[in-house]
Design a protein around this motif. Sequence first.
Motif, short mmCIF file in Angstrom:
data_model
loop_
_atom_site.label_atom_id
_atom_site.label_comp_id
_atom_site.label_asym_id
_atom_site.label_seq_id
_atom_site.Cartn_x
_atom_site.Cartn_y
_atom_site.Cartn_z
N ILE A 107 13.40 10.68 2.12
CA ILE A 107 13.24 10.90 0.71
C ILE A 107 13.30 9.59 -0.19
O ILE A 107 12.79 9.48 -1.14
N LEU A 108 14.06 8.70 0.41
CA LEU A 108 14.27 7.41 -0.34
C LEU A 108 13.07 6.62 -0.41
O LEU A 108 12.99 5.68 -1.07
N LEU A 109 12.01 6.71 0.65
CA LEU A 109 10.97 6.05 0.72
C LEU A 109 9.85 7.06 0.04
O LEU A 109 8.76 6.49 0.19
N GLY A 110 10.25 8.01 -0.83
CA GLY A 110 9.07 8.72 -1.56
C GLY A 110 8.95 10.01 -1.06
O GLY A 110 8.48 10.98 -1.74
N GLY A 111 9.41 10.34 0.11
CA GLY A 111 9.42 11.84 0.69
C GLY A 111 8.15 12.32 0.79
O GLY A 111 6.88 11.59 0.96
N PRO A 112 7.71 13.47 1.26
CA PRO A 112 6.45 13.91 1.74
C PRO A 112 5.51 13.83 0.76
O PRO A 112 4.07 13.69 1.04
N THR A 113 5.81 13.77 -0.65
CA THR A 113 4.79 13.57 -1.46
C THR A 113 4.15 12.35 -1.73
O THR A 113 3.09 12.14 -2.47
N LEU A 114 4.75 11.38 -0.95
CA LEU A 114 3.95 10.11 -0.93
C LEU A 114 2.73 10.00 -0.20
O LEU A 114 1.78 9.15 -0.56
N TRP A 115 2.69 10.93 0.69
CA TRP A 115 1.32 11.05 1.70
C TRP A 115 0.38 11.99 0.91
O TRP A 115 0.45 13.08 1.22
N VAL A 161 0.88 -1.40 -0.03
CA VAL A 161 -0.08 0.02 0.01
C VAL A 161 0.85 1.36 0.08
O VAL A 161 0.63 2.15 -0.70
N LEU A 162 2.06 1.33 0.71
CA LEU A 162 2.95 2.33 0.69
C LEU A 162 3.66 2.69 -0.53
O LEU A 162 3.69 3.71 -0.98
N ALA A 163 3.63 1.49 -1.16
CA ALA A 163 4.67 1.76 -2.44
C ALA A 163 3.65 2.16 -3.44
O ALA A 163 3.90 3.02 -4.25
N GLY A 164 2.34 1.78 -3.53
CA GLY A 164 1.25 2.39 -4.69
C GLY A 164 1.56 2.07 -6.00
O GLY A 164 2.34 1.39 -6.17
N GLY A 165 1.02 2.85 -6.87
CA GLY A 165 1.50 2.73 -8.15
C GLY A 165 0.99 1.29 -8.74
O GLY A 165 0.31 0.61 -8.44
N TRP A 166 2.14 0.83 -9.61
CA TRP A 166 1.81 -0.23 -10.54
C TRP A 166 2.13 -1.49 -9.64
O TRP A 166 1.60 -2.48 -9.70
N ILE A 167 3.09 -1.24 -8.62
CA ILE A 167 3.38 -2.47 -7.64
C ILE A 167 1.90 -2.78 -6.85
O ILE A 167 1.46 -3.84 -6.82
#
Length: 401
Positions: A254-262, A126-132
């Motif tokens: 940042i390596l895990l997506g940064g603030p834009t992930l949320w 779920v955290l990865a999102g997108g195509w995964i």
Amino acid sequence: MVKSATVSFSLNSCCCCGYLLSNSRQWPQDLTKFTVATRSFRKYRVRLAVDVSGDKRDFIFFRNDLVRKRRLVVSAVEGRQPEGISDDEKLSIEGALESGPKFKTGGLQKRIVFGLGIGLSAAGIVLAGGWIYTITLAAAVFIGAREYFEMVSSRRIASGMAPPRFVSRACSVICCLMPILTLYYGNIDVSVTFGAFFVAVALILQRRSPRFAQLSSTMFGLFYCGYLPCFWVKLRCGLAAPALNTRSAASWPILLGGPTLWTVGLVATLVSISSVIAADTFAFFGGKVFGRTPLTTVSPKKTWEGVLFGLGGCIATSILLSRILCWPTSALGSVAFGFLNFLGSLFGDLTESMIKRDAGVKDSGSLIPGHGGVLDRTDSYIFTGALAYAFVKTFLPLYGV
């Protein structure tokens, strides 16, 4: 010549075993449920003489039979064999009954271990999102669709409902493609329209005489296994507005997506999934401890007490996570979101129970040890995604930010 032997033991030793018995020939009206180990009884025909308020009644049951009990004492076990039952065999029967808790504990431990593994893996996806996220969901949808059409093809289902095998397999592939097409096109209209058209043409052109029951069961399969799960893609990936108030975003690596992930989609998905897990957990333990009043004949194990505990746990989890993640910002929105998640999980569970009951199966599959099939594990989420997405899009101003 049939010989018999009597073995006395306490009913409490029967109650602790994890093997469920069903289809008893005689159903005592005033007894509650107990189970008996089946491994030692494969070669026996067993008769129980049960003392109910001083009035003895005999209940015949075989392997996998269900008998209901209160606090009673089983006074005799009769084995039907030409040579009777030896003393060693009597001891083995008693030993199997006394060792019942080991089976139950082992099954519960396996369920917990695999449940935690699935939960942690799902959180990462779920955290990865997108195509995964979408491809993983599509794989689960394909397996769930195969399980659904296997149940529809069961002999216990009304005759004529099962679609031809090539249609059911093609529908499973279409259901699998629906989440992927939803992410690619941004909507579900294309995949649903194509799937419905294919089913109608394939059923009409089949060699055998087409049946409306086949069309109904297949269309419902497309809706239940394909269309509804697509809303989890729209919820997670479609609501891309940033969750501005979420404190976790500011310090997220940042390596895990940064603030834009949320995004709102990520936060809503996490809250919804966590609420459903809480609802199932609270309902299970609340029903085990306090359950007295049956909810429905579709799922005899469910009780009103368990439902109330599940509702309370679901709303409490929704409120707690809304305070932690600062979404949604209103308390009323948190309560309403938790209530909708609970309704979706409850009726998703009952819908699959109805299908399994008509199919005459206990589990939709056996892929996940201790849990059954994919549908058994995900039935509570099938309606929830659509309800959560509709709530956020329609009733939360600015998506609850």
